[in-house]
Design a protein around this motif. Structure first.
Motif, PDB file in Angstrom:
ATOM      1  N   LYS A  56       0.829  -1.210   0.000  1.00 52.77           N
ATOM      2  CA  LYS A  56       0.000   0.000   0.000  1.00 52.77           C
ATOM      3  C   LYS A  56       0.861   1.257   0.000  1.00 52.77           C
ATOM      4  O   LYS A  56       0.578   2.217  -0.726  1.00 52.77           O
ATOM      5  CB  LYS A  56      -0.923  -0.007   1.219  1.00 52.77           C
ATOM      6  CG  LYS A  56      -2.079  -1.000   1.123  1.00 52.77           C
ATOM      7  CD  LYS A  56      -2.960  -0.933   2.363  1.00 52.77           C
ATOM      8  CE  LYS A  56      -4.133  -1.907   2.252  1.00 52.77           C
ATOM      9  NZ  LYS A  56      -5.011  -1.872   3.451  1.00 52.77           N
ATOM     10  N   GLU A  57       1.903   1.264   0.828  1.00 52.87           N
ATOM     11  CA  GLU A  57       2.797   2.420   0.877  1.00 52.87           C
ATOM     12  C   GLU A  57       3.470   2.647  -0.468  1.00 52.87           C
ATOM     13  O   GLU A  57       3.643   3.779  -0.917  1.00 52.87           O
ATOM     14  CB  GLU A  57       3.858   2.211   1.963  1.00 52.87           C
ATOM     15  CG  GLU A  57       3.335   2.349   3.381  1.00 52.87           C
ATOM     16  CD  GLU A  57       2.759   3.728   3.649  1.00 52.87           C
ATOM     17  OE1 GLU A  57       3.370   4.724   3.205  1.00 52.87           O
ATOM     18  OE2 GLU A  57       1.690   3.807   4.281  1.00 52.87           O
ATOM     19  N   GLU A  58       3.852   1.551  -1.101  1.00 53.83           N
ATOM     20  CA  GLU A  58       4.501   1.640  -2.411  1.00 53.83           C
ATOM     21  C   GLU A  58       3.544   2.220  -3.448  1.00 53.83           C
ATOM     22  O   GLU A  58       3.921   3.070  -4.263  1.00 53.83           O
ATOM     23  CB  GLU A  58       4.974   0.249  -2.841  1.00 53.83           C
ATOM     24  CG  GLU A  58       5.821   0.257  -4.108  1.00 53.83           C
ATOM     25  CD  GLU A  58       6.298  -1.129  -4.477  1.00 53.83           C
ATOM     26  OE1 GLU A  58       5.522  -2.085  -4.306  1.00 53.83           O
ATOM     27  OE2 GLU A  58       7.447  -1.266  -4.934  1.00 53.83           O
ATOM     28  N   MET A  59       2.260   1.776  -3.408  1.00 55.99           N
ATOM     29  CA  MET A  59       1.266   2.265  -4.363  1.00 55.99           C
ATOM     30  C   MET A  59       0.928   3.734  -4.109  1.00 55.99           C
ATOM     31  O   MET A  59       0.731   4.517  -5.045  1.00 55.99           O
ATOM     32  CB  MET A  59      -0.004   1.413  -4.275  1.00 55.99           C
ATOM     33  CG  MET A  59       0.155  -0.014  -4.804  1.00 55.99           C
ATOM     34  SD  MET A  59       0.608  -0.097  -6.563  1.00 55.99           S
ATOM     35  CE  MET A  59       2.375  -0.435  -6.459  1.00 55.99           C
ATOM     36  N   LYS A  60       0.873   4.126  -2.844  1.00 54.89           N
ATOM     37  CA  LYS A  60       0.585   5.524  -2.517  1.00 54.89           C
ATOM     38  C   LYS A  60       1.663   6.444  -3.079  1.00 54.89           C
ATOM     39  O   LYS A  60       1.370   7.518  -3.615  1.00 54.89           O
ATOM     40  CB  LYS A  60       0.493   5.697  -1.003  1.00 54.89           C
ATOM     41  CG  LYS A  60      -0.798   5.160  -0.389  1.00 54.89           C
ATOM     42  CD  LYS A  60      -0.808   5.379   1.116  1.00 54.89           C
ATOM     43  CE  LYS A  60      -2.093   4.841   1.736  1.00 54.89           C
ATOM     44  NZ  LYS A  60      -2.122   5.034   3.213  1.00 54.89           N
ATOM     45  N   LYS A  61       2.924   6.009  -2.934  1.00 56.16           N
ATOM     46  CA  LYS A  61       4.029   6.807  -3.466  1.00 56.16           C
ATOM     47  C   LYS A  61       3.907   6.947  -4.979  1.00 56.16           C
ATOM     48  O   LYS A  61       4.189   8.006  -5.546  1.00 56.16           O
ATOM     49  CB  LYS A  61       5.364   6.157  -3.110  1.00 56.16           C
ATOM     50  CG  LYS A  61       5.711   6.238  -1.631  1.00 56.16           C
ATOM     51  CD  LYS A  61       7.047   5.561  -1.352  1.00 56.16           C
ATOM     52  CE  LYS A  61       7.394   5.622   0.133  1.00 56.16           C
ATOM     53  NZ  LYS A  61       8.682   4.939   0.435  1.00 56.16           N
ATOM     54  N   TYR A  62       3.483   5.858  -5.629  1.00 55.00           N
ATOM     55  CA  TYR A  62       3.353   5.890  -7.086  1.00 55.00           C
ATOM     56  C   TYR A  62       2.253   6.863  -7.520  1.00 55.00           C
ATOM     57  O   TYR A  62       2.462   7.698  -8.412  1.00 55.00           O
ATOM     58  CB  TYR A  62       3.043   4.486  -7.617  1.00 55.00           C
ATOM     59  CG  TYR A  62       2.719   4.472  -9.094  1.00 55.00           C
ATOM     60  CD1 TYR A  62       3.732   4.482 -10.051  1.00 55.00           C
ATOM     61  CD2 TYR A  62       1.391   4.486  -9.530  1.00 55.00           C
ATOM     62  CE1 TYR A  62       3.431   4.505 -11.407  1.00 55.00           C
ATOM     63  CE2 TYR A  62       1.083   4.501 -10.884  1.00 55.00           C
ATOM     64  CZ  TYR A  62       2.104   4.510 -11.818  1.00 55.00           C
ATOM     65  OH  TYR A  62       1.805   4.540 -13.161  1.00 55.00           O
ATOM     66  N   PHE A  63       1.076   6.766  -6.878  1.00 57.17           N
ATOM     67  CA  PHE A  63      -0.063   7.588  -7.294  1.00 57.17           C
ATOM     68  C   PHE A  63       0.081   9.045  -6.867  1.00 57.17           C
ATOM     69  O   PHE A  63      -0.562   9.924  -7.436  1.00 57.17           O
ATOM     70  CB  PHE A  63      -1.366   6.998  -6.731  1.00 57.17           C
ATOM     71  CG  PHE A  63      -1.872   5.821  -7.516  1.00 57.17           C
ATOM     72  CD1 PHE A  63      -2.648   6.006  -8.657  1.00 57.17           C
ATOM     73  CD2 PHE A  63      -1.555   4.526  -7.138  1.00 57.17           C
ATOM     74  CE1 PHE A  63      -3.116   4.921  -9.394  1.00 57.17           C
ATOM     75  CE2 PHE A  63      -2.010   3.434  -7.868  1.00 57.17           C
ATOM     76  CZ  PHE A  63      -2.788   3.631  -9.004  1.00 57.17           C
ATOM     77  N   GLN A  64       0.922   9.302  -5.864  1.00 61.35           N
ATOM     78  CA  GLN A  64       1.129  10.681  -5.415  1.00 61.35           C
ATOM     79  C   GLN A  64       2.239  11.382  -6.199  1.00 61.35           C
ATOM     80  O   GLN A  64       2.388  12.598  -6.108  1.00 61.35           O
ATOM     81  CB  GLN A  64       1.483  10.693  -3.924  1.00 61.35           C
ATOM     82  CG  GLN A  64       0.313  10.302  -3.025  1.00 61.35           C
ATOM     83  CD  GLN A  64       0.726  10.132  -1.575  1.00 61.35           C
ATOM     84  OE1 GLN A  64       1.905  10.274  -1.236  1.00 61.35           O
ATOM     85  NE2 GLN A  64      -0.240   9.831  -0.715  1.00 61.35           N
ATOM     86  N   ALA A  65       2.998  10.591  -6.927  1.00 59.52           N
ATOM     87  CA  ALA A  65       4.131  11.161  -7.675  1.00 59.52           C
ATOM     88  C   ALA A  65       3.644  12.045  -8.822  1.00 59.52           C
ATOM     89  O   ALA A  65       2.579  11.832  -9.382  1.00 59.52           O
ATOM     90  CB  ALA A  65       4.991  10.027  -8.219  1.00 59.52           C
TER      91      ALA A  65
END
Length: 254
Positions: A245-254
């Protein structure tokens, strides 16, 4: 390879150590070291020294300098006492040290009492340190003792193939050492192949991880679009771990 001897396991370290000793202890190499750097051998021909070394073999029939006696009779020269330990700095010395040779001798320091021993009673050992650089250009001859140093830096350097080493053998008059040198080349090639295979394996693993990541991103986007739900809800539906989840959040917030 960047390194002269690319080590990938303890087994390789043992094999490399053994092959280096075989090369250094070979009569054609050891004979040159003794002839070139040991003052007591200056009046003995290289051929005589090689024959003396050949007379000392271990159980497998290989010649080793560790087995040379402290006292030996040399034809036409009489009885000689010596015990030499030769240390070769594998071709990884700094460029500025390439080709340097040092000699270390035993000194006497009185610790208790007043006894002063005669020099000839204890001064029977010398340590010869030879420094070699892996990037030494084979076309650049060493200013002194090139007939010793160039063969060493080439034979112990697995960045050169057997063809180059054979040329050195021919140029410098080696007749019997090819077997040991070839073993070093074969080991270098084996280690190189293993490193390549390991690199391919790592690449495949990284590719798989990247593919899984892209698949998760596509699934999240699809859920968010079709179900009109936020990112957190989509990740919950996919049952992602907290790390994912943390990895996906970083991706979508980039």
């Amino acid at each position: 390879m960047d390194k002269v001897l690319e080590i990938t396991s303890n087994d390789h370290i043992i094999m490399i150590d053994k092959l280096c000793k075989r090369i250094l202890g070979h009569p054609e190499i050891l004979g040159r070291i003794i002839k070139g750097f040991i003052k007591e051998a200056k009046d003995v021909s290289l051929e005589e020294i090689i024959e003396l070394i050949k007379g000392k073999k271990e159980q497998e029939g290989n010649s080793y300098f560790q087995q040379l006696n402290n006292v030996i009779d040399i034809a036409h020269h009489g009885r000689v006492e010596f015990d030499y330990f030769c240390c070769i700095n594998l071709p990884q010395a700094a460029k500025k040290r390439d080709g340097h040779v040092n000699c270390y001798k035993t000194n006497e320091h009185n610790i208790s009492g007043s006894t002063i021993e005669r020099l000839e009673s204890y001064d029977k050992s010398e340590q010869i340190m030879i420094y070699l650089n892996k990037d030494h250009n084979i076309k650049d001859k060493y200013e002194d003792s090139d007939w010793i140093k160039t063969p060493l830096v080439i034979f112990l350097n697995n960045t050169y193939d057997l063809l180059v080493k054979k040329e050195v053998m021919k140029e410098y008059g080696f007749e019997e050492i090819e077997k040991e040198v070839k073993k070093m080349c074969n080991l270098g090639e084996m280690i190189a192949r293993e490193n390549i295979e390991k690199g391919h394996s790592i690449g495949l693993e990284q590719g798989l991880v990247q593919g899984q990541k892209l698949e998760r991103i596509a699934s999240i986007k699809n859920l968010m679009k079709k179900m009109a739900i936020p990112l957190d809800k989509a990740m919950d539906l996919l049952d992602l771990s907290s790390i994912e989840k943390e990895e996906m959040k970083k991706y979508f917030q980039a």
